[in-house]
Design a protein around this motif. Structure first.
Motif, short mmCIF file in Angstrom:
data_model
loop_
_atom_site.label_atom_id
_atom_site.label_comp_id
_atom_site.label_asym_id
_atom_site.label_seq_id
_atom_site.Cartn_x
_atom_site.Cartn_y
_atom_site.Cartn_z
N LEU A 209 -5.18 2.37 0.05
CA LEU A 209 -4.04 1.83 -0.70
C LEU A 209 -4.01 0.31 -0.62
CD1 LEU A 209 -1.25 4.24 0.63
CD2 LEU A 209 -2.42 4.38 -1.57
N LYS A 210 -3.31 -0.28 -1.59
CA LYS A 210 -3.01 -1.70 -1.56
C LYS A 210 -1.56 -1.90 -1.94
CE LYS A 210 -7.65 -3.53 -2.36
NZ LYS A 210 -8.48 -4.51 -3.12
N ALA A 211 -0.99 -3.02 -1.52
CA ALA A 211 0.43 -3.29 -1.76
C ALA A 211 0.59 -4.68 -2.35
CB ALA A 211 1.22 -3.18 -0.47
N SER A 212 1.70 -4.87 -3.09
CA SER A 212 1.94 -6.17 -3.71
C SER A 212 3.13 -6.91 -3.10
CB SER A 212 2.19 -6.01 -5.21
OG SER A 212 3.44 -5.37 -5.44
N LYS A 213 3.86 -6.24 -2.17
CA LYS A 213 5.02 -6.87 -1.55
C LYS A 213 5.07 -6.52 -0.07
CE LYS A 213 7.84 -6.57 -5.77
NZ LYS A 213 9.08 -6.01 -6.36
N VAL A 214 5.63 -7.44 0.71
CA VAL A 214 5.84 -7.18 2.13
C VAL A 214 7.34 -7.27 2.43
CG1 VAL A 214 3.57 -7.95 2.89
CG2 VAL A 214 5.44 -9.61 2.70
N ASN A 215 7.75 -6.52 3.43
CA ASN A 215 9.16 -6.48 3.82
C ASN A 215 9.28 -6.68 5.32
OD1 ASN A 215 11.43 -4.48 5.02
ND2 ASN A 215 12.17 -5.40 3.14
N LEU A 216 10.14 -7.59 5.72
CA LEU A 216 10.42 -7.85 7.13
C LEU A 216 11.79 -7.28 7.47
CD1 LEU A 216 9.79 -9.37 9.85
CD2 LEU A 216 11.11 -11.28 8.90
N LYS A 217 11.84 -6.47 8.50
CA LYS A 217 13.11 -5.90 8.98
C LYS A 217 13.38 -6.44 10.38
CE LYS A 217 15.13 -1.49 10.49
NZ LYS A 217 14.89 -0.02 10.60
N ILE A 218 14.60 -6.90 10.61
CA ILE A 218 14.97 -7.36 11.94
C ILE A 218 16.31 -6.75 12.33
CG2 ILE A 218 13.68 -9.53 11.84
CD1 ILE A 218 16.27 -10.97 11.17
N LYS A 219 16.43 -6.45 13.61
CA LYS A 219 17.71 -5.97 14.15
C LYS A 219 18.14 -6.95 15.24
CE LYS A 219 18.42 -1.57 14.96
NZ LYS A 219 18.35 -0.22 15.62
N THR A 220 19.32 -7.53 15.07
CA THR A 220 19.79 -8.55 15.99
C THR A 220 20.38 -7.94 17.25
OG1 THR A 220 22.04 -8.65 15.11
CG2 THR A 220 20.36 -9.99 14.00
N GLU B 230 -6.70 2.21 -4.58
CA GLU B 230 -7.73 1.28 -5.05
C GLU B 230 -8.33 1.71 -6.39
OE1 GLU B 230 -10.31 1.28 -1.71
OE2 GLU B 230 -9.16 -0.25 -0.63
N ASN B 231 -8.49 3.01 -6.58
CA ASN B 231 -9.09 3.49 -7.84
C ASN B 231 -8.23 3.15 -9.04
OD1 ASN B 231 -11.31 4.57 -6.54
ND2 ASN B 231 -10.34 6.56 -6.22
N SER B 232 -6.91 3.30 -8.90
CA SER B 232 -6.03 3.01 -10.03
C SER B 232 -6.04 1.52 -10.36
CB SER B 232 -4.59 3.47 -9.73
OG SER B 232 -3.99 2.67 -8.74
N LEU B 233 -6.23 0.68 -9.35
CA LEU B 233 -6.30 -0.75 -9.60
C LEU B 233 -7.58 -1.10 -10.36
CD1 LEU B 233 -5.01 -2.15 -6.19
CD2 LEU B 233 -3.85 -2.26 -8.40
N LEU B 234 -8.67 -0.39 -10.02
CA LEU B 234 -9.91 -0.63 -10.74
C LEU B 234 -9.80 -0.23 -12.21
CD1 LEU B 234 -12.53 0.57 -8.12
CD2 LEU B 234 -12.10 -1.78 -8.84
N LYS B 235 -9.02 0.85 -12.44
CA LYS B 235 -8.83 1.31 -13.82
C LYS B 235 -8.04 0.33 -14.65
CE LYS B 235 -9.08 6.20 -12.61
NZ LYS B 235 -8.32 7.47 -12.46
N SER C 188 -3.59 -6.82 -11.22
CA SER C 188 -2.33 -6.34 -10.68
C SER C 188 -1.44 -5.91 -11.82
CB SER C 188 -1.62 -7.46 -9.91
OG SER C 188 -2.43 -7.89 -8.85
N SER C 189 -0.58 -4.93 -11.57
CA SER C 189 0.39 -4.56 -12.59
C SER C 189 1.42 -5.66 -12.69
CB SER C 189 1.07 -3.24 -12.22
OG SER C 189 1.80 -3.38 -11.05
N VAL C 190 1.96 -5.86 -13.88
CA VAL C 190 2.87 -6.96 -14.11
C VAL C 190 4.27 -6.60 -13.67
CG1 VAL C 190 3.83 -8.46 -15.86
CG2 VAL C 190 1.47 -7.72 -16.03
N ASN C 191 4.85 -7.46 -12.88
CA ASN C 191 6.23 -7.24 -12.44
C ASN C 191 7.14 -8.09 -13.31
OD1 ASN C 191 8.69 -7.18 -11.18
ND2 ASN C 191 7.83 -7.21 -9.12
N SER C 192 8.01 -7.46 -14.04
CA SER C 192 8.85 -8.18 -14.99
C SER C 192 10.08 -8.78 -14.35
CB SER C 192 9.28 -7.22 -16.10
OG SER C 192 10.04 -6.16 -15.57
#
Length: 559
Positions: A405-416, A472-477, A547-551
């Protein structure tokens, strides 16, 4: 109409923090003693108070709903019963019994990896984790009530002889890869739900298996190290049916890892998961594909056994007098009248053992991630926090690579320190699965929080998650190939911007601010978006890298 309201005072103040004895290895424990110790250590904490407030609110709303239910007319209740019967009946008449789904679940995975590598731990109560939180425990420790997500200091009071071993997640990932490789031989479309569990559909394999010769179903009987050579090595041959096939899978996992797995066999994913818990550890259970036997199996199960029913839902149902799947079915009309349609449908299908028999590959997952608490419980050390962000980024990267898999966004979670939870998301330049790219985005988010925090950050937990996953395969397509028309349009586009096509752009610190906003039509993907020049170039960079376009260019990247 009158109804007997459940006495909500009989429900524990904070049920989420009580021991859940429906988990494997937690049967016949002294719940009263264990819960008393948990309460002693927790009752004055901010976390306990927050959980108590949440549960008090659930109980308050439940009482209001029950009071409302008591005033509903008999005609309305009869209509609700009729609707419930028709809804469930429709699904039961169409119950698909044709597939053979298997749920493979490793036994106390992290703990058993450590025991395998240090056999002196085999007959001792042990857990993996730290003083602030445990990841798992072996079955000996579970007899004392020691479980995952329990603070180590509470676990030590429950079991004074407990040995706590720090986790080695790189090692667990390596062992997980071996396990998934074996499962893939029986279903290439298997779905790994975590490092230690997966679903597979062996329906087609069972047909092909009938043509397998003895040599293809025969394996060494015992695990051996690579340097060992056994004379007259014993072998074991497995049969043709589903149970023999699953025994073979579990045996091959043992040969590859020297670890044991449990398994459940059913006609859908929900039932397979429930079955895998029946004969744990190192066992398996098959539920026959027969509607009457399925109902008989599921009716007496506690609702907490059902995947998807968590502590909050269980508490609410308990307030309604619902403890088992049979109770849930019999009070389906109440759920229909008091809860949302989605909740009603999920609960009714769950309590009758109805569910999907389609293996959804992990490419259909929306996100994956890892989180951890600090060994000391609380940290205000920036370097320690960044180090953990890096370690978590590596874990996430390894899982992405393993699942292709590949990802286009990262998320940071913090608990104070005050148990406030914050989540921040950042878009990456392109789809990726490298630890470096993930950490770069996470570090940016963390440093932004560190700089903008009014008080010095004091954290209990950090989590790293990636979202918007694609295989990865879908990204190649999505590759557009060479297109002269596109190239011409791109040349014209950059001339208008007066920016060289090959210019390398370092993202500015204020890149999330939209300045000099202009509407543009991307000449490559024909999508309109709004933003400044840097956003346009960043979009095109992603677009040209398939990459797929994010509108959503009108939203601030940090959410």
């Amino acid at each position: 109409m009158e109804t007997n309201l459940t006495d909500t005072k009989s429900v524990s103040n904070v049920s989420r923090m009580q021991i859940n004895d429906t988990k494997a290895g937690m049967q016949n424990i002294d719940k009263e003693k264990i819960n008393a110790i948990i309460l002693k250590h927790s009752k004055n904490s901010k976390f306990y108070k927050r959980q108590q407030e949440k549960e008090d609110e659930i109980k308050r709303k439940s009482i209001e709903k029950l009071n409302y239910f008591s005033k509903i007319s008999l005609n309305e209740i009869q209509a609700a019963k009729k609707y419930t019967d028709e809804f469930v009946g429709k699904y039961e008449r169409n119950r698909d019994l044709s597939r053979t789904i298997v749920h493979i679940d490793m036994d106390a995975f992290y703990a058993n990896v450590e025991i395998r590598d240090n056999p002196s731990l085999a007959d001792k109560p042990m857990a993996v984790g730290g003083e602030s939180m445990l990841s798992t425990s072996n079955y000996i420790a579970r007899r004392y009530g020691v479980r995952a997500a329990m603070p180590g200091f509470i676990a030590r009071e429950l079991c004074p002889d407990l040995i706590i071993v720090p986790g080695n997640y790189q090692k667990y990932h390596a062992e997980s890869a071996k396990i998934m490789n074996i499962i893939s031989k029986y279903d290439s479309n298997y779905s790994a739900r975590s490092l230690d569990e997966a679903y597979c559909d062996i329906t087609e394999h069972l047909i092909q298996r009938l043509n397998l010769g003895t040599e293809n179903r025969t394996f060494p009987k015992y695990f051996k190290n690579s340097e060992e050579v056994l004379a007259n090595e014993e072998t074991v041959t497995f049969g043709y049916d589903a149970e023999e096939c699953v025994r073979e899978i579990r045996h091959r996992i043992y040969l590859a890892t020297n670890l044991t797995a449990s398994a459940g066999i059913g006609c859908n994913l929900r039932l397979a998961k429930l079955c895998s818990d029946v004969n744990k550890p190192n066992g398996q259970f098959r539920l026959e594909s027969d509607s009457e036997k399925i109902i008989k199996f599921i009716e007496d199960l506690p609702i907490r056994k059902v995947n998807g029913i968590g502590p909050s839902t269980a508490l609410q149902l308990d307030c309604y007098g619902i403890k088992t799947c049979k109770d849930l079915y019999e009070k389906g009309h109440m759920i229909y009248l008091l809860e949302t349609q989605n909740t009603f449908e999920f609960l009714m299908l769950a309590c009758r053992g109805l569910g999907s028999n389609r293996i959804e590959h992990d490419t259909e997952r929306k996100s994956l991630g890892h989180e951890t608490t600090f060994p000391s419980g609380i940290s205000n050390n920036k370097d320690e926090m960044i180090k953990i962000c890096h370690e978590l980024s590596e874990e996430v990267s390894q899982e992405l690579i393993q699942e292709r898999l590949k990802a286009s966004k990262v998320n940071l979670k913090i608990k104070t320190v005050d148990f406030q939870v914050y989540s921040r998301t950042r878009s990456l330049k392109t789809y990726t699965n490298t630890a470096e790219d993930i950490f770069e985005g996470i570090k940016w988010l963390f440093m932004n929080e560190w700089k903008n925090s009014k008080e010095k950050l004091r954290l209990r937990l950090i989590g790293v998650r990636v979202v918007d996953l694609k295989d990865e395969n879908s990204l190649l397509k999505l590759s557009p190939g060479k297109n002269p028309t596109n190239s011409k349009k791109l040349d014209d586009f950059f001339k208008k911007l007066q920016v060289p096509i090959n210019k390398e752009l370092d993202e500015p610190d204020n890149s999330f601010e939209l300045k000099e906003k202009t509407n543009f039509l991307c000449p490559h993907c024909a999508v309109y978006f709004e933003g400044n020049k840097d956003f346009h170039i960043q979009h095109l960079d992603s677009c040209l890298n398939f990459s797929s376009v994010n509108s959503e260019y009108k939203t601030i990247i940090i959410t």
